[in-house]
Design a protein around this motif. Structure first.
Motif, mmCIF file in Angstrom:
data_model
loop_
_atom_site.group_PDB
_atom_site.id
_atom_site.type_symbol
_atom_site.label_atom_id
_atom_site.label_comp_id
_atom_site.label_asym_id
_atom_site.label_seq_id
_atom_site.Cartn_x
_atom_site.Cartn_y
_atom_site.Cartn_z
ATOM 1 N N GLU A 87 -3.803 3.798 -4.085
ATOM 2 C CA GLU A 87 -4.146 3.469 -2.687
ATOM 3 C C GLU A 87 -5.346 4.250 -2.192
ATOM 4 O OE1 GLU A 87 -4.373 5.045 1.179
ATOM 5 O OE2 GLU A 87 -3.028 6.040 -0.246
ATOM 6 N N CYS A 132 0.811 -1.216 0.000
ATOM 7 C CA CYS A 132 0.000 0.000 0.000
ATOM 8 C C CYS A 132 0.847 1.269 0.000
ATOM 9 C CB CYS A 132 -0.949 -0.002 1.191
ATOM 10 S SG CYS A 132 -2.147 -1.356 1.153
ATOM 11 N N SER A 188 -7.043 -0.155 2.078
ATOM 12 C CA SER A 188 -5.683 0.366 2.153
ATOM 13 C C SER A 188 -5.132 0.279 3.574
ATOM 14 C CB SER A 188 -5.666 1.828 1.688
ATOM 15 O OG SER A 188 -4.515 2.496 2.147
#
Length: 436
Positions: free
Chosen positions: A245, A239, A251
């Motif tokens: 993201e 991430c 995330s």
């Protein structure tokens, strides 16, 4: 003021306990000794992780001679406490439970008891033969409002129980944390999701059935969404490096970094920094190098994200349980119980009973006040009442203070194993009468 009625005015000596597994659960239960030092003392610790072990040692001022990196060192010694709190990973429950029960320690064992039916049976048999108490941490039975459901059923408030519907909403980021990136993501390393997450819930259904034996089980479920083929085309493997993201609900930056930036360092942030205090630097490093920073579509997870279990009990009682990952609510159970005289519903906060005769609804709640930090998240209120009951049971040598004894707990675990067999074998499992 919170008044605990489990303790007589003339108190016995504090219960001395050893904590085997100094992680989140072991720390939480042992905090009872900080609140009530006249009821519990932590006198020993075993954990292979230096940071976790030393942190708990300092909190309870445990001597070096009683602090170990391996529980086997405790089993080799003469008995030096009344009870053991076993809070190791799921696959490491059976050996310490059996060995320390044989030494005469009463056992508080984190759920699930073990990851095979045979190991669960061995634990129960050993505790019975050794004459020690066993309390498995089915904490929901100790939640004051959920406990009220059983009280109402037993009082006849809805007549004969005909059908039970029960839902566990795991929570979208909770599932990603624990069952995609975390300790319970892989069956070979931990256990299947129904056992790891929802043995609580099948234990409740078994409890509400009131001694009626389950005779048939079917189950369906699979791993949905968190699969490699669902990874977006531009997504990175971590991430921190991912250009999209911000578009991902799962995330790791959102789940962990955003929290620590706001000063929120409890669960789940606290879990990912096992060797340091969570801060921006340590959390960032954990996401850069550890399992919790991985893309949810690039993990070695293989456990079900959604599963249903259907059960038939003696006397025609039926029950349906659903576990699903993709929810806003985190573990806030929902229940409907249908009886011959009324209907009971629980929304995670309060209970409503509709009476068929009077057409009236009666609402029920319970006192949720607990001391210290127990009630600040998760099932903390229930955690408090569980450890309080276990401590009282050991102090007063009264196993009836433990709400689910070893045989009842074994029966509900067997129901979980039967349900998973039904799912894997795509059939209705007829429960073995000799084992129920």
């Amino acid at each position: 003021m919170l008044i605990n009625m489990q303790y007589s005015p003339i108190m016995a000596s504090p219960v001395d306990v050893i904590v085997v597994g100094a992680g989140n659960r072991g720390t939480n239960y042992s905090d009872y000794a900080v609140i009530y030092p006249n009821r519990m003392r932590v006198v020993g610790i075993a954990d292979p992780r230096d940071f976790a072990r030393k942190k708990l040692q300092q909190r309870h001022k445990v001597s070096d001679e009683n602090t170990y990196d391996d529980w086997r060192c405790i089993a080799e010694r003469e008995k030096f406490a009344d009870a053991v709190l076993i809070c190791t990973p799921d696959r490491l429950h059976k050996d310490p439970a059996v060995a320390l029960a044989k030494k005469g320690y009463h056992i508080l064992l984190e759920k699930p008891m073990a990851v095979t039916e045979e190991d669960c049976s061995e634990i129960v048999e050993t505790c019975i033969q050794s004459g020690v108490m066993l309390a498995v941490c089915h904490v929901l039975q100790y939640d004051p409002v959920i406990h009220k459901i059983k009280v109402l059923i037993d009082s006849g408030a809805i007549g004969d129980v005909i059908h039970i519907q029960h839902l566990e909403p795991v929570g979208f980021y909770h599932f990603a944390h624990s069952f995609v990136r975390g300790n319970w993501r892989n069956k070979a390393e931990s256990s299947f999701a129904l056992l790891a997450k929802s043995c609580h819930d099948l234990d409740l259904i078994h409890h509400w059935a009131g001694g009626r034996r389950c005779i048939k089980v079917s189950s369906f479920g699979s791993l949905s969404h968190f699969r490699k083929e669902n990874k977006p085309a531009r997504a990175a493997n971590r991430c921190l490096d991912c250009p999209i993201e911000e578009e991902c609900a799962y995330s790791a930056n959102k789940i962990y970094l955003d929290r620590v930036k706001k000063g929120i360092v409890g669960w789940p942030v606290s879990v990912i920094c096992s060797n340091s205090i969570p801060d921006i630097e340590s959390v960032t490093e954990a996401l850069r190098t550890g399992p919790y920073g991985r893309c949810v579509y690039e993990c070695d997870n293989d456990v079900c994200s959604n599963q249903v279990v259907n059960m038939e009990f003696e006397g025609g009682l039926t029950a349906a349980f659903t576990m699903v990952a993709f929810t806003e609510e985190i573990c806030l159970r929902r229940t409907s119980i249908y009886g011959s005289k009324g209907e009971l519903t629980y929304d995670g906060h309060e209970i409503k009973v509709f009476d068929f005769l009077t057409n009236k609804i009666t609402k029920h709640t319970a006192d949720m006040e607990v001391p210290g930090d127990f009630g600040k998240g998760g099932h903390g209120v229930a955690d408090y009442h569980l450890i309080d009951s276990f401590t009282a049971a050991v102090m007063h040598k009264d196993p009836t203070m433990i709400r689910s004894g070893p045989k009842e707990t074994l029966a509900s675990h067997r129901l979980v194993f039967a349900a998973e067999r039904a799912r894997l074998e795509n059939r209705v499992v007829i429960c073995d009468e000799q084992k129920s």
